[in-house]
Design a protein around this motif. Structure first.
Motif, mmCIF file in Angstrom:
data_model
loop_
_atom_site.group_PDB
_atom_site.id
_atom_site.type_symbol
_atom_site.label_atom_id
_atom_site.label_comp_id
_atom_site.label_asym_id
_atom_site.label_seq_id
_atom_site.Cartn_x
_atom_site.Cartn_y
_atom_site.Cartn_z
ATOM 1 N N ASP A 325 0.811 -1.218 0.000
ATOM 2 C CA ASP A 325 0.000 0.000 0.000
ATOM 3 C C ASP A 325 0.846 1.271 0.000
ATOM 4 O O ASP A 325 0.319 2.378 0.129
ATOM 5 C CB ASP A 325 -0.957 0.016 1.192
ATOM 6 C CG ASP A 325 -0.242 0.013 2.546
ATOM 7 O OD1 ASP A 325 1.010 -0.014 2.568
ATOM 8 O OD2 ASP A 325 -0.941 0.045 3.578
ATOM 9 N N LEU A 362 -2.355 10.719 2.470
ATOM 10 C CA LEU A 362 -2.534 10.181 1.130
ATOM 11 C C LEU A 362 -3.916 10.542 0.610
ATOM 12 O O LEU A 362 -4.924 10.364 1.308
ATOM 13 C CB LEU A 362 -2.365 8.657 1.141
ATOM 14 C CG LEU A 362 -2.634 7.950 -0.196
ATOM 15 C CD1 LEU A 362 -1.599 8.357 -1.232
ATOM 16 C CD2 LEU A 362 -2.656 6.448 -0.002
ATOM 17 N N VAL A 364 -6.838 9.963 -2.336
ATOM 18 C CA VAL A 364 -7.342 9.068 -3.368
ATOM 19 C C VAL A 364 -8.317 9.884 -4.200
ATOM 20 O O VAL A 364 -9.448 10.166 -3.779
ATOM 21 C CB VAL A 364 -8.022 7.821 -2.778
ATOM 22 C CG1 VAL A 364 -8.489 6.896 -3.902
ATOM 23 C CG2 VAL A 364 -7.066 7.082 -1.848
ATOM 24 N N ASN A 369 -4.192 7.040 -6.434
ATOM 25 C CA ASN A 369 -3.414 7.486 -5.280
ATOM 26 C C ASN A 369 -2.567 8.694 -5.667
ATOM 27 O O ASN A 369 -1.798 8.642 -6.637
ATOM 28 C CB ASN A 369 -2.500 6.365 -4.778
ATOM 29 C CG ASN A 369 -3.263 5.267 -4.076
ATOM 30 O OD1 ASN A 369 -4.442 5.411 -3.763
ATOM 31 N ND2 ASN A 369 -2.608 4.155 -3.831
ATOM 32 N N TRP A 371 0.089 11.483 -3.936
ATOM 33 C CA TRP A 371 0.869 11.884 -2.772
ATOM 34 C C TRP A 371 0.968 13.402 -2.703
ATOM 35 O O TRP A 371 1.280 14.059 -3.711
ATOM 36 C CB TRP A 371 2.271 11.276 -2.836
ATOM 37 C CG TRP A 371 2.294 9.803 -2.672
ATOM 38 C CD1 TRP A 371 2.060 9.092 -1.529
ATOM 39 C CD2 TRP A 371 2.564 8.834 -3.686
ATOM 40 N NE1 TRP A 371 2.176 7.747 -1.765
ATOM 41 C CE2 TRP A 371 2.485 7.556 -3.089
ATOM 42 C CE3 TRP A 371 2.871 8.919 -5.051
ATOM 43 C CZ2 TRP A 371 2.701 6.376 -3.796
ATOM 44 C CZ3 TRP A 371 3.091 7.748 -5.754
ATOM 45 C CH2 TRP A 371 2.994 6.498 -5.131
#
Length: 454
Positions: A325, A362, A364, A369, A371
């Motif tokens: 993950d 993080l 979404v 995803n 960053w």
């Protein structure tokens, strides 16, 4: 061990007869206790007239430093039993703080260096300097090793005590690798513009006192004053956090002997690494770790050229891996087994680690995803931006959208135009918040405070 021994010898701390010097160190640690206080006693025995440290107001040789520590130990010898958690404030100046720290370690206390705003931790306190000596039995008693107990920085939540114990074998391997990479020397002055209540500052203090290098404490000094110290003292080593490095690069100054700039404690952007190289040459190192786990990786100048933005490879004695993950796990210096660092990252084919932000932050967005560091590093390239932080907020269309907090001499239309030219709609901040960013006492962006403002 052979590599560590070679690295220690290269510092000059053991002189021309290293085996005899090492044996005298062991005897001194047996008599004074296996702590940094015992190392200072050994330095005072070997080179009493060498400069130990200065804070711009006081200058102490090793003999003077040792005498001050002994005086404080006599005054405090029965204030608290060994093993007591004792909070130590830096109100009396940086040199005085070092004296008190060493005395607490010599007395076997678990010393908690306190930042200016840290209160209510239910810690014992040493007697004030003006109080009479504490009554008790005479003599020094058998030495019991005290140790520093650090607190987390509070950048992502409330500060807390960290009670991890150093693993000796791993610590020796890490120390040897750091000495081998940084090449400190007893004749190479060190400048430390960081507070001593943080791990980065304490580690630099231990490094300088351990090899016998003159240490110039300059916490709170202006960039101009730091440049002056670097030049006048022919300093070769400088320890910083990125905030201080940014301010130094924005100010005029020269440091012709500087060969190591050790950054840590916060993310170092590729742009700042490049700016440092252009100004000072290939002198920049970047260390990554945490209060809970200790130092984990080190990026050398070669690493920062080959992989800008990385924090380098794991140090010997440390192992780092990235879970499926994206969470960074580590083991080594302070903990057995695998433990999360709280960061997200990736490892390249050369085992270099690049961080992507904190796991709690993080985003979404549209099933992807994202960053925060991806967006933050880009925003730092906008002229006028000094610092920034990107955090997620709920969004009906994409699940989440970023909000950007930006500090600097820049306006919202400029930022909006930049985002429009660089990012698809889902990545453009839903809101811009301009103004000074809240920071921890060390200068880190207090993301927990920002999160509460969303």
């Amino acid at each position: 061990m052979r590599r560590t021994w070679a690295a220690v010898r290269a510092t000059g701390a053991l002189g021309e007869r290293p085996v005899r010097a090492a044996l005298s160190l062991l005897r001194c640690l047996g008599r004074e206790g296996p702590t940094l206080a015992g190392v200072v006693a050994w330095q005072a025995q070997r080179a009493p007239e060498r400069l130990a440290l200065t804070d711009g107001t006081e200058r102490l040789t090793y003999a003077e430093l040792q005498a001050r520590v002994q005086e404080r130990v006599r005054a405090w010898r029965s204030a608290h039993p060994p093993g007591t958690l004792v909070g130590l404030e830096a109100a009396g100046g940086q040199v005085a703080f070092v004296v008190d720290l060493l005395a607490g370690l010599r007395l076997g206390w678990r010393v908690v260096p306190l930042a200016p705003d840290r209160e209510g931790m239910e810690l014992a306190s040493p007697p004030p300097p003006s109080s009479p000596s504490v009554a008790g039995r005479g003599g020094w008693g058998p030495p019991r090793a005290g140790r520093p107990v650090l607190m987390t920085s509070g950048s992502s939540g409330a500060p807390r005590l960290v009670r991890s114990a150093v693993r000796p074998v791993a610590a020796l391997r890490v120390a040897g690798a750091l000495l081998d990479a940084l090449r400190p020397h007893r004749d190479a002055p060190v400048v430390l513009p960081l507070p001593l209540w943080h791990g980065h500052g304490l580690a630099t203090l231990a490094l300088a006192l351990g090899v016998g290098a003159p240490l110039h404490l300059r916490a709170g000094a202006s960039p101009e004053a730091i440049w002056t110290t670097l030049e006048v003292e022919d300093a070769e080593v400088l320890a910083v956090v990125p905030t201080i490095l940014h301010r130094l690069l924005a100010a005029p100054g020269n440091a012709p002997r500087l060969r190591v700039v050790l950054s840590g404690s916060a993310p170092l952007s590729p742009g700042m690494a490049a700016a440092t190289r252009a100004r000072l040459g290939d002198v920049l190192f970047d260390a990554f770790g945490s209060t809970e786990l200790g130092v984990l990786t080190l990026a050398t100048p070669a690493d920062l050229r080959a992989a800008p933005g990385s924090v380098g490879r794991p140090l010997p004695g440390v192992a780092v891996r990235v879970a499926p993950d994206g969470r960074v796990l580590a083991r080594g210096l302070l903990r057995r087994g695998w433990h999360p660092t709280g960061d997200l990252g990736v490892l390249d084919d050369s085992a270099r680690l690049t961080l992507r932000g904190r796991a709690d932050d993080l985003m979404v967005i549209g099933g992807e995803n994202v960053w925060p560091a991806q967006l933050e590093n880009a925003l730092l390239d906008v002229p006028g931006v000094v610092a920034c932080a990107v955090l997620p907020v709920p969004c009906a269309e994409y699940g989440q959208r970023p909000v950007a907090f930006v500090e600097g001499d820049v306006d919202e239309p400029t930022l909006h135009a930049f985002a429009l030219s660089r990012w698809p709609r889902r990545l453009r901040p839903a809101r811009w918040v301009l103004g000074p960013l809240p920071r921890t006492p060390l200068g880190k962006v207090a993301r927990g405070v920002l999160r509460a403002r969303l």
